[in-house]
Enzyme design. Structure first.
Site, PDB file in Angstrom:
ATOM      1  N   ARG A 140       0.849  -1.203   0.000  1.00 10.98           N
ATOM      2  CA  ARG A 140       0.000   0.000   0.000  1.00 10.98           C
ATOM      3  C   ARG A 140       0.882   1.250   0.000  1.00 10.98           C
ATOM      4  O   ARG A 140       1.531   1.557   1.011  1.00 10.98           O
ATOM      5  CB  ARG A 140      -0.862   0.008   1.267  1.00 10.98           C
ATOM      6  N   LYS A 177      11.541 -16.962   7.850  1.00 18.27           N
ATOM      7  CA  LYS A 177      11.724 -18.331   8.359  1.00 18.27           C
ATOM      8  C   LYS A 177      10.735 -19.305   7.742  1.00 18.27           C
ATOM      9  O   LYS A 177      11.072 -20.453   7.436  1.00 18.27           O
ATOM     10  CB  LYS A 177      11.609 -18.361   9.878  1.00 18.27           C
ATOM     11  N   VAL A 211      15.992 -16.636  12.337  1.00 19.58           N
ATOM     12  CA  VAL A 211      15.923 -17.390  13.594  1.00 19.58           C
ATOM     13  C   VAL A 211      16.501 -16.538  14.718  1.00 19.58           C
ATOM     14  O   VAL A 211      17.624 -16.034  14.613  1.00 19.58           O
ATOM     15  CB  VAL A 211      16.725 -18.713  13.518  1.00 19.58           C
ATOM     16  N   GLY A 252      15.945 -13.575  15.867  1.00 17.99           N
ATOM     17  CA  GLY A 252      16.096 -12.120  15.689  1.00 17.99           C
ATOM     18  C   GLY A 252      17.525 -11.621  15.713  1.00 17.99           C
ATOM     19  O   GLY A 252      18.319 -11.925  14.832  1.00 17.99           O
ATOM     20  N   ILE A 283      19.994 -12.289  17.622  1.00 20.79           N
ATOM     21  CA  ILE A 283      21.070 -13.139  18.156  1.00 20.79           C
ATOM     22  C   ILE A 283      21.923 -13.705  17.023  1.00 20.79           C
ATOM     23  O   ILE A 283      21.400 -14.395  16.140  1.00 20.79           O
ATOM     24  CB  ILE A 283      20.493 -14.316  18.981  1.00 20.79           C
ATOM     25  N   GLY A 307       1.283  -6.422  23.619  1.00 24.31           N
ATOM     26  CA  GLY A 307       1.857  -6.402  22.272  1.00 24.31           C
ATOM     27  C   GLY A 307       2.840  -7.534  22.004  1.00 24.31           C
ATOM     28  O   GLY A 307       3.535  -7.527  20.995  1.00 24.31           O
ATOM     29  N   GLU A 331       0.305 -11.639  18.597  1.00 20.71           N
ATOM     30  CA  GLU A 331      -0.463 -11.087  17.469  1.00 20.71           C
ATOM     31  C   GLU A 331      -1.950 -11.270  17.743  1.00 20.71           C
ATOM     32  O   GLU A 331      -2.336 -12.104  18.581  1.00 20.71           O
ATOM     33  CB  GLU A 331      -0.138 -11.885  16.198  1.00 20.71           C
ATOM     34  N   LYS A 334      11.776 -22.465  12.636  1.00 21.90           N
ATOM     35  CA  LYS A 334      13.134 -22.129  13.086  1.00 21.90           C
ATOM     36  C   LYS A 334      13.924 -23.401  13.420  1.00 21.90           C
ATOM     37  O   LYS A 334      15.129 -23.480  13.147  1.00 21.90           O
ATOM     38  CB  LYS A 334      13.055 -21.208  14.294  1.00 21.90           C
ATOM     39  N   GLY A 394      11.245  -8.120  17.154  1.00 17.17           N
ATOM     40  CA  GLY A 394      11.174  -6.661  17.258  1.00 17.17           C
ATOM     41  C   GLY A 394      11.862  -6.038  16.056  1.00 17.17           C
ATOM     42  O   GLY A 394      12.798  -6.629  15.497  1.00 17.17           O
TER      43      GLY A 394
HETATM   44  N1  LIG Z   1       8.560  -8.455  13.352  1.00 12.51           N
HETATM   45  C1  LIG Z   1       9.526  -9.170  13.913  1.00 12.51           C
HETATM   46  O1  LIG Z   1       9.846  -8.999  15.091  1.00 12.51           O
HETATM   47  C2  LIG Z   1      10.263 -10.210  13.110  1.00 12.51           C
HETATM   48  C3  LIG Z   1      11.317 -10.939  13.706  1.00 12.51           C
HETATM   49  C4  LIG Z   1      12.027 -11.869  12.951  1.00 12.51           C
HETATM   50  C5  LIG Z   1      11.661 -12.099  11.641  1.00 12.51           C
HETATM   51  N2  LIG Z   1      10.613 -11.425  11.114  1.00 12.51           N
HETATM   52  C6  LIG Z   1      10.251 -11.710   9.721  1.00 12.51           C
HETATM   53  O2  LIG Z   1      10.421 -10.533   8.956  1.00 12.51           O
HETATM   54  C7  LIG Z   1       9.461 -10.506   7.905  1.00 12.51           C
HETATM   55  C8  LIG Z   1       8.687  -9.199   7.982  1.00 12.51           C
HETATM   56  O3  LIG Z   1       8.040  -9.095   9.229  1.00 12.51           O
HETATM   57  P1  LIG Z   1       7.356  -7.714   9.702  1.00 12.51           P
HETATM   58  O4  LIG Z   1       6.978  -7.923  11.113  1.00 12.51           O
HETATM   59  O5  LIG Z   1       8.197  -6.560   9.342  1.00 12.51           O
HETATM   60  O6  LIG Z   1       6.016  -7.711   8.803  1.00 12.51           O
HETATM   61  P2  LIG Z   1       5.000  -6.508   8.564  1.00 12.51           P
HETATM   62  O7  LIG Z   1       5.153  -5.460   9.606  1.00 12.51           O
HETATM   63  O8  LIG Z   1       3.673  -7.122   8.359  1.00 12.51           O
HETATM   64  O9  LIG Z   1       5.500  -5.876   7.181  1.00 12.51           O
HETATM   65  C9  LIG Z   1       5.342  -6.558   5.961  1.00 12.51           C
HETATM   66  C10 LIG Z   1       5.687  -5.609   4.842  1.00 12.51           C
HETATM   67  O10 LIG Z   1       5.595  -6.334   3.615  1.00 12.51           O
HETATM   68  C11 LIG Z   1       4.790  -5.584   2.699  1.00 12.51           C
HETATM   69  N3  LIG Z   1       4.075  -6.530   1.855  1.00 12.51           N
HETATM   70  C12 LIG Z   1       3.234  -7.518   2.228  1.00 12.51           C
HETATM   71  N4  LIG Z   1       2.776  -8.180   1.150  1.00 12.51           N
HETATM   72  C13 LIG Z   1       3.338  -7.574   0.076  1.00 12.51           C
HETATM   73  C14 LIG Z   1       3.253  -7.775  -1.319  1.00 12.51           C
HETATM   74  N5  LIG Z   1       2.499  -8.754  -1.821  1.00 12.51           N
HETATM   75  N6  LIG Z   1       3.966  -6.969  -2.129  1.00 12.51           N
HETATM   76  C15 LIG Z   1       4.746  -5.977  -1.630  1.00 12.51           C
HETATM   77  N7  LIG Z   1       4.865  -5.748  -0.295  1.00 12.51           N
HETATM   78  C16 LIG Z   1       4.162  -6.533   0.522  1.00 12.51           C
HETATM   79  C17 LIG Z   1       3.848  -4.752   3.535  1.00 12.51           C
HETATM   80  O11 LIG Z   1       3.437  -3.634   2.781  1.00 12.51           O
HETATM   81  P3  LIG Z   1       2.492  -2.501   3.430  1.00 12.51           P
HETATM   82  O12 LIG Z   1       3.361  -1.793   4.409  1.00 12.51           O
HETATM   83  O13 LIG Z   1       2.145  -1.624   2.292  1.00 12.51           O
HETATM   84  O14 LIG Z   1       1.346  -3.217   4.038  1.00 12.51           O
HETATM   85  C18 LIG Z   1       4.758  -4.409   4.710  1.00 12.51           C
HETATM   86  O15 LIG Z   1       5.501  -3.251   4.422  1.00 12.51           O
HETATM   87  C19 LIG Z   1       8.625 -11.776   8.073  1.00 12.51           C
HETATM   88  O16 LIG Z   1       9.171 -12.802   7.296  1.00 12.51           O
HETATM   89  C20 LIG Z   1       8.807 -12.108   9.547  1.00 12.51           C
HETATM   90  O17 LIG Z   1       8.624 -13.486   9.807  1.00 12.51           O
HETATM   91  C21 LIG Z   1       9.908 -10.492  11.798  1.00 12.51           C
END
Ligand SMILES: NC(=O)c1ccc[n+]([C@@H]2O[C@H](COP(=O)([O-])OP(=O)(O)OC[C@H]3O[C@@H](n4cnc5c(N)ncnc54)[C@H](OP(=O)(O)O)[C@@H]3O)[C@@H](O)[C@H]2O)c1
EC number: 1.1.1.3
Length: 440
Positions: A47, A107, A134, A136, A138, A189, A192, A207, A309
């Site tokens: 978006r 992952k 895996v 974060g 670390i 928080g 989810e 993981k 995070g």
């Molecule tokens: N959050 C954590 O703490 C954490 C930790 C370790 C690993 N991860 C991994 O990191 C990745 C991202 O996590 P996140 O928490 O940052 O997710 P998030 O906050 O939901 O962000 C996802 C992003 O991807 C974009 N997106 C989704 N579908 C898309 C598409 N079809 N085309 C283009 N862009 C798209 C979204 O766009 P919009 O902004 O426009 O919606 C958003 O910017 C995941 O694989 C997650 O498992 C996350």
């Protein structure tokens, strides 16, 4: 000045925004460390109009055409922080085949189809790095795939999901039940809106597959991992664990073993387990992660820190970006996937585990002998038995509580033992069944 390394950022949510901030804040240092500046070529999102705060980046860089961005000739490195299987898989395969290097935090995709990514990287000649996938922040995957490559890893035991660790830590500290602790985690928080991936163990299983693949030089996918979540863990289970000087953690366990034919195997599982308070993983509280590695020469190693995070995860992403950028400038690529050992993945029923079983039994002579004979019939040896008094913890006059801890046995034999106990007249109920890890 060496020409810049050009980055395509796929996703700009929790992690992506912190990647952008770190790239901006650390720009001068990153340039010095790499020997060339890093430049964002474009940022693909879903978006365009979404509020992303005051990100230090030009609005014109945002696009919804991720594939177009990946295919651009001036993109060297693709950072994927979108998540999910598709379209991420197709996009990363495309990027890797085209010779770009990829850094991903995904992952779920690596555990589902890491092979496709590794093969595409080998074909294109770029790097595939995924430290953030895996635990974060670390540093864990790099130690497994580089620092420990001269050693032989025998076992990896980890707390790799912060949400479930927060919930179990709260249950331990306050005596709360699962639902109450989940509510608290959601309010703060840590969980989810839909916590299924965390509380049912899917996230930890992904993981576990990645860790096992690296530790044992064997392709292990999500489907190879035995998975149980924490939704069935009760306040009574936690009280039983506490009475034994233990706590309960959701563990991912990947262990080397030998099957009855003498063939080397690996078993990979995720389930709640009792561990003694003296175990290093027992004191890992709140939403922290920790991974305990046991190797022949190195002995025991513990990796601890923030497993999720935006900023902690972005730290791991940036570390990978520096590594792949340096490799590109040097005209080299990191060692490719190491799956030469190709160990057989052992089914859960054959994994060697220990059980802690609490029974509410009729308080009459011969009960203990009858219960013990069920264990013996399944070739499960009992390590300790504790008997409560009639009308005691079991809570009904004429009942008693029996708490049995076994020695290690194949998981299937232990499960069959519990199944048979449930059918005995003298057993009013099986009040708690938990696996025991770490010498409790
Ligand atoms: N959050 C954590 O703490 C954490 C930790 C370790 C690993 N991860 C991994 O990191 C990745 C991202 O996590 P996140 O928490 O940052 O997710 P998030 O906050 O939901 O962000 C996802 C992003 O991807 C974009 N997106 C989704 N579908 C898309 C598409 N079809 N085309 C283009 N862009 C798209 C979204 O766009 P919009 O902004 O426009 O919606 C958003 O910017 C995941 O694989 C997650 O498992 C996350």
């Amino acid at each position: 000045m060496t020409s810049p390394v050009r980055l395509a950022l796929l996703g700009c949510g929790t992690v992506g925004q912190e990647v952008v901030r770190l790239l901006h804040e650390q720009s001068a240092d990153l340039t010095a460390r790499i020997g060339a500046p890093l430049e964002i070529a474009g940022i693909a999102v879903r978006r365009l109009g979404r509020d992303r705060g005051d990100l230090p980046v030009d609005e014109d860089l945002f696009t919804t055409d991720a594939l177009g961005l990946i295919k651009r000739d001036d993109v060297d490195v693709v950072i994927e922080v979108i998540g999910g299987i598709e379209p991420a898989r197709s996009w990363l395969v495309e990027a890797l085949r085209a010779g770009k290097s990829v850094v991903t935090a995904n992952k779920a995709l690596l555990a589902e189809d890491g092979v496709a990514l590794h093969e595409a990287a080998a074909e294109g000649g770029g790097d595939l790095y995924y430290e953030a996938s895996v635990a974060g922040a670390i540093p864990l995957l790099r130690p497994l795939r580089e620092s420990l490559h001269g050693d032989r890893i025998n076992r990896v035991t980890g707390i790799v999901n912060g949400t479930t660790n927060f919930i179990l830590s709260a249950m331990d500290a306050t005596g709360a039940g699962f639902a109450e602790a989940l509510e608290e985690a959601t309010a703060l928080g840590y969980a989810e809106a839909d916590p299924t991936a965390d509380v049912e163990g899917f996230d930890a299983a992904a993981k576990a597959a990645i860790l096992a693949s690296l530790a044992f030089h064997t392709r292990v996918g999500a489907a190879d991992v035995h998975r149980e979540g924490i939704t069935e863990v009760t306040a009574a289970d936690m009280a039983s664990a506490q009475a034994m000087g233990c706590t309960i953690k959701l563990l991912c366990i990947a262990a080397r073993g030998v099957d009855p034919t003498g063939r080397e195997t690996v078993s990979v599982r995720v389930h709640p387990a009792m561990i003694p308070r003296s175990h290093p993983l027992a004191s890992v509280g709140d939403a922290f992660n920790a991974v305990f590695v046991e190797a022949d020469a190195a002995g025991q190693l513990m990796f601890y820190g923030r497993g999720a995070g935006g900023a902690p995860t972005a730290s791991a992403v940036l570390g990978d970006v520096v590594a792949v950028s340096r490799n590109r400038l040097a005209g080299v690529r990191a060692a490719s996937e190491s799956a030469y050992a190709d160990l057989a993945v052992r089914p859960m029923g054959e994994a060697l585990t220990r059980y802690h079983v609490s029974l509410d039994v009729a308080d009459r002579p011969g009960v203990l002998a009858s219960v013990a004979s069920v264990f013996a019939r399944h070739d499960v040896s009992i390590a300790t038995v504790r008997q409560g008094s009639a009308g005691g913890p079991a809570g009904r006059d004429g009942d008693a509580e029996l708490v049995i801890v076994t020695h290690v046995a194949p998981d299937a034999a232990l499960a069959a033992t519990v199944g048979e106990l449930r059918g005995l007249d003298i057993v009013r109920s099986v009040t708690s069944v938990l696996r025991v890890e770490g010498g409790a």
